[in-house]
Design a protein around this motif. Sequence first.
Motif, PDB file in Angstrom:
ATOM      1  N   ASP A 129       0.671  -1.218   0.228  1.00 46.11           N
ATOM      2  CA  ASP A 129       0.386  -0.342   0.056  1.00 46.11           C
ATOM      3  C   ASP A 129       0.996   0.772  -0.239  1.00 46.11           C
ATOM      4  N   LEU A 130       2.180   1.250   0.650  1.00 44.86           N
ATOM      5  CA  LEU A 130       3.189   2.239   0.410  1.00 44.86           C
ATOM      6  C   LEU A 130       3.165   2.695  -0.349  1.00 44.86           C
ATOM      7  N   LEU A 131       3.955   2.159  -1.833  1.00 44.65           N
ATOM      8  CA  LEU A 131       4.453   1.844  -2.430  1.00 44.65           C
ATOM      9  C   LEU A 131       3.061   2.108  -3.902  1.00 44.65           C
ATOM     10  N   ALA A 132       2.394   1.813  -3.953  1.00 48.50           N
ATOM     11  CA  ALA A 132       0.634   2.655  -3.991  1.00 48.50           C
ATOM     12  C   ALA A 132       0.460   3.665  -3.965  1.00 48.50           C
ATOM     13  N   MET A 133       0.308   4.376  -2.848  1.00 45.19           N
ATOM     14  CA  MET A 133      -0.033   5.520  -2.478  1.00 45.19           C
ATOM     15  C   MET A 133       0.886   6.776  -2.558  1.00 45.19           C
ATOM     16  N   GLN A 134       2.101   6.658  -2.680  1.00 47.20           N
ATOM     17  CA  GLN A 134       3.415   7.203  -3.892  1.00 47.20           C
ATOM     18  C   GLN A 134       3.297   7.183  -4.878  1.00 47.20           C
ATOM     19  N   VAL A 135       2.622   5.748  -5.586  1.00 46.14           N
ATOM     20  CA  VAL A 135       2.737   6.478  -6.922  1.00 46.14           C
ATOM     21  C   VAL A 135       1.163   7.542  -7.391  1.00 46.14           C
ATOM     22  N   LEU A 136      -0.121   7.216  -6.677  1.00 38.71           N
ATOM     23  CA  LEU A 136      -1.159   7.959  -6.327  1.00 38.71           C
ATOM     24  C   LEU A 136      -0.301   9.324  -6.117  1.00 38.71           C
ATOM     25  N   SER A 137       0.246   9.970  -4.840  1.00 35.83           N
ATOM     26  CA  SER A 137       0.836  10.583  -5.079  1.00 35.83           C
ATOM     27  C   SER A 137       1.728  11.481  -6.397  1.00 35.83           C
ATOM     28  N   ALA A 138       2.394  10.608  -7.212  1.00 34.01           N
ATOM     29  CA  ALA A 138       2.735  11.016  -8.142  1.00 34.01           C
ATOM     30  C   ALA A 138       1.592  11.514  -8.825  1.00 34.01           C
ATOM     31  N   GLN A 139       1.439  10.368  -8.988  1.00 39.33           N
ATOM     32  CA  GLN A 139      -0.097  10.901 -10.683  1.00 39.33           C
ATOM     33  C   GLN A 139      -1.079  12.281 -10.224  1.00 39.33           C
ATOM     34  N   TYR A 140      -1.100  12.399  -8.587  1.00 32.64           N
ATOM     35  CA  TYR A 140      -1.937  13.695  -8.820  1.00 32.64           C
ATOM     36  C   TYR A 140      -1.379  14.819  -8.710  1.00 32.64           C
ATOM     37  N   ILE A 141      -0.047  15.023  -8.401  1.00 33.73           N
ATOM     38  CA  ILE A 141       0.955  15.779  -8.568  1.00 33.73           C
ATOM     39  C   ILE A 141       1.291  16.328  -9.910  1.00 33.73           C
ATOM     40  N   SER A 142       1.711  15.217 -10.812  1.00 30.58           N
ATOM     41  CA  SER A 142       1.768  15.267 -11.761  1.00 30.58           C
ATOM     42  C   SER A 142       0.331  16.038 -12.555  1.00 30.58           C
ATOM     43  N   ARG A 143      -0.962  15.651 -12.397  1.00 27.29           N
ATOM     44  CA  ARG A 143      -2.255  16.198 -12.798  1.00 27.29           C
ATOM     45  C   ARG A 143      -2.838  17.802 -12.087  1.00 27.29           C
ATOM     46  N   MET A 144      -1.864  18.172 -10.819  1.00 29.11           N
ATOM     47  CA  MET A 144      -1.717  19.208 -10.502  1.00 29.11           C
ATOM     48  C   MET A 144      -1.041  20.306 -11.433  1.00 29.11           C
ATOM     49  N   ALA A 145       0.209  19.632 -11.217  1.00 25.79           N
ATOM     50  CA  ALA A 145       1.340  20.661 -12.399  1.00 25.79           C
ATOM     51  C   ALA A 145       0.969  20.813 -14.287  1.00 25.79           C
ATOM     52  N   LYS A 146       0.376  19.933 -14.403  1.00 25.07           N
ATOM     53  CA  LYS A 146      -0.111  20.161 -15.471  1.00 25.07           C
ATOM     54  C   LYS A 146      -1.346  20.726 -15.865  1.00 25.07           C
ATOM     55  N   GLU A 147      -2.105  20.778 -14.449  1.00 23.73           N
ATOM     56  CA  GLU A 147      -3.408  21.783 -14.714  1.00 23.73           C
ATOM     57  C   GLU A 147      -2.839  23.172 -14.283  1.00 23.73           C
ATOM     58  N   LEU A 148      -1.525  23.408 -13.673  1.00 18.42           N
ATOM     59  CA  LEU A 148      -1.003  24.520 -14.249  1.00 18.42           C
ATOM     60  C   LEU A 148       0.034  24.564 -15.116  1.00 18.42           C
ATOM     61  N   SER A 149       0.111  24.055 -16.233  1.00 10.62           N
ATOM     62  CA  SER A 149       0.628  23.989 -17.339  1.00 10.62           C
ATOM     63  C   SER A 149       2.202  24.427 -16.888  1.00 10.62           C
ATOM     64  N   GLU A 150       2.871  23.374 -16.195  1.00 11.25           N
ATOM     65  CA  GLU A 150       3.439  23.353 -15.679  1.00 11.25           C
ATOM     66  C   GLU A 150       4.727  21.680 -16.222  1.00 11.25           C
ATOM     67  N   ASP A 151       4.281  21.662 -17.926  1.00 10.07           N
ATOM     68  CA  ASP A 151       4.307  20.377 -18.407  1.00 10.07           C
ATOM     69  C   ASP A 151       5.837  19.794 -17.964  1.00 10.07           C
ATOM     70  N   GLN A 152       7.081  19.879 -17.766  1.00  7.21           N
ATOM     71  CA  GLN A 152       7.916  20.114 -16.522  1.00  7.21           C
ATOM     72  C   GLN A 152       7.598  18.948 -15.482  1.00  7.21           C
ATOM     73  N   LEU A 153       7.246  19.617 -14.732  1.00  2.00           N
ATOM     74  CA  LEU A 153       7.332  19.133 -13.384  1.00  2.00           C
ATOM     75  C   LEU A 153       5.993  17.708 -13.705  1.00  2.00           C
ATOM     76  N   ALA A 154       5.058  18.468 -14.386  1.00  2.00           N
ATOM     77  CA  ALA A 154       4.267  16.725 -14.747  1.00  2.00           C
ATOM     78  C   ALA A 154       4.273  16.276 -14.695  1.00  2.00           C
ATOM     79  N   ALA A 155       5.539  15.964 -16.318  1.00  5.37           N
ATOM     80  CA  ALA A 155       5.873  14.779 -17.241  1.00  5.37           C
ATOM     81  C   ALA A 155       7.250  13.785 -15.431  1.00  5.37           C
ATOM     82  N   GLU A 156       8.004  14.461 -14.882  1.00  7.25           N
ATOM     83  CA  GLU A 156       8.666  14.319 -13.877  1.00  7.25           C
ATOM     84  C   GLU A 156       7.950  13.601 -12.664  1.00  7.25           C
TER      85      GLU A 156
END
Length: 431
Positions: A129-156
Amino acid sequence: MSMFARYASQQFPVEGTLDNCYQILHEQQPSAINIQHPDNPPLFAWVEWQLYQITGNKERLHKLILDKAWLQKHYRFIENSRRWSVVRGANVRMSIHKENYGYLWHGTPSGMDNTPRGRNRYHDIYWLDLLAMQVLSAQYISRMAKELSEDQLAAEYKILAEEGTELLNRYYWDDEDGLYYDISRKNPRQQCKVKTPASFWPMLAGACRSDQALKMASHLESDGIFGGRFPWPSVSRDDPDYHASGHYWKGGIWLPLAYMGTQALKQYGFHDIADTTAERLLNNMYQTWQQFEPHSIWEAYAPEAHRPATTEHPRKEQLVRPDFCGWSALGPINMLIESVLGFENISAPERTIHWRIYQQCRHGLNNLSFGDTVTSLLYTHKPAPEISVTSNKPYTLKVFYRGEQRDFKITRGFQHIRLSENESNRVNRLP
């Protein structure tokens, strides 16, 4: 708590409460409050995205991702954690330790205090679950970065999510059983086969293929695993450590995991299973409220009777805590709104409400607030099916009804929407 308090974010200080945690953990600000377990499940990014859907507060996304970078800091905080390290402002030392194949953790900070996972050898397993939660966190950080047009951060962060997903599916997935399991620290090819709802965290994180999701969903249709009249026991009913009275995490039904699993099922389109189990769970809570004294909302529920669960002390048969909305309010608030009433997605940024109408009775919501919009919606089925809507602002109502999606442009004021099959999808508006 943030998940249900967001529906009344104007009354409850959800954002400030979350900021308290960030300021203590990542700004080292002195505080009158302490954090108990600094390595509690890292769910901030998931929670913040759900809050954003209700508030539409893009300035907060900018603060979280760019100004303060709190969500990235918390992601790295978990990644770089070392077991027994001291965290300023926390009462308990860290128990997380990352290694090549996953994360070491412990029952109590994970939230699953006396879980039989690892058979009481918690530090001999990597926690799925901790590994999956980190995947979940990375997914939503990427989504938020994309919402802010921060494409490099979203891709990272998308790459980080993909790396965690690959690890989950290579080592933690069991195709024969159709579940994710913890794995042995000594031999990562060896899985520790204890079935718990924690297996649904990878599903929520979007790590499953469709065929994997289908196998996982089937376990909610099995009385001997996670289904039946009392769904979502904290360990499978065929496990040797399962207790019919609950014994905390050896069978007790816990609303946080039930809510997570319900959302995971919906993400892959298993709406019928999600709705059925949600209704059964809410009925269990309601019957317990009616039949058991004191009449209360409880910390956890028994998996085979309308009563609260017992604690982890098997000889004392003590009950879990009453008056515990802390997380159990996820049932009569979130699961009622999202699964029983069918308001599956409310988005202030997109100015949309997705309403899946499957109940054939009068139902709806009054004074639903999202962004700057306040709306009331009511479905009635007699003499003909229709929706009555009032709103102070325009938005799009996406109705899923009898296998079809129909989009309606809601305007300011009051309007009727006819849903009869022999009627056109017209909207009658009144001033």
